[in-house]
Enzyme design. Structure first.
Site, PDB file in Angstrom:
ATOM      1  CG  ASP A   1      -1.328   0.929   2.003  1.00  0.00           C
ATOM      2  OD1 ASP A   1      -2.412   1.689   0.475  1.00  0.00           O
ATOM      3  OD2 ASP A   1      -1.062   1.867   2.487  1.00  0.00           O
TER       4      ASP A   1
ATOM      5  CG  ASP B   1      -0.700   8.020   0.365  1.00  0.00           C
ATOM      6  OD1 ASP B   1       0.117   7.745  -0.174  1.00  0.00           O
ATOM      7  OD2 ASP B   1      -1.923   7.813  -0.550  1.00  0.00           O
TER       8      ASP B   1
END
Length: 182
Positions: free
Chosen positions: A16, A18
């Site tokens: 992922d 952020d």
């Protein structure tokens, strides 16, 4: 072997963006605001040294909301590459939460697209993220998920995650057991 994958190491690790690879700045379109998370550079270097492919799977609903453009998302990605090195695949969902697309996590679309692009089966893929939708996307695709909680991760997400690591270094220990990294 104490890793979560049954072979010596996976063929692909997807991160992922952020809150996992870089500090979470909501709807960030400014490359100058990109700051790597602790351990990100080291984890990526260890994976790349072993020939494990790496990629990013990221929901970017700010595009659908009109808060940033795809060009700004691309500029942020270029900055991430400058700081953390190249990735084998980038998968971006620019849709909003109510659009019903197949790519937005927790749906498996981006994970499956990354696997197809690189020719790595989902069962040999690990997804590392900081919220439940990252882990659920991995599960829906048939991949392995690791939750690395941050202050925004909810307590029930930690309780429900099949595998939890306190940070990226510990997640790497699950992906590449110490004896493999030597």
């Amino acid at each position: 072997m104490s890793g979560i994958v049954h072979s010596a190491w996976p063929g692909l690790v997807l991160f992922d963006r952020d809150g996992t690879l870089v500090r979470d700045v909501p709807y960030n379109g400014d490359p100058e605001l990109v700051t790597p998370m602790p351990g990100a550079a080291e984890a990526l270097a260890a994976l790349r040294a072993r020939g494990v492919r790496t990629g990013v799977v990221t929901n970017q609903s700010g595009v659908a909301r009109g808060l940033l453009s795809l060009a700004q998302v691309a500029a942020v990605h270029r900055r991430i590459v400058e700081l953390l090195g190249p990735f084998d695949t980038w998968q971006v969902c620019p849709h909003g939460p109510l659009e019903g697309c197949r790519c937005r996590k927790p749906r498996p679309g981006m994970v499956l697209a990354a696997c197809a692009e690189l020719g790595v089966p989902p069962c040999a893929t690990v997804v590392i993220g900081d919220i439940e939708s990252d882990v659920r996307a991995a599960q829906a695709a048939g991949a392995h998920g690791i939750l690395v909680p941050t202050p925004v991760t909810r307590a029930h997400e930690v309780r429900n995650a099949p595998v939890v690591a306190p940070d990226l270094t510990a997640a790497l220990d699950l992906v590449l057991p110490t004896e493999v990294r030597r």
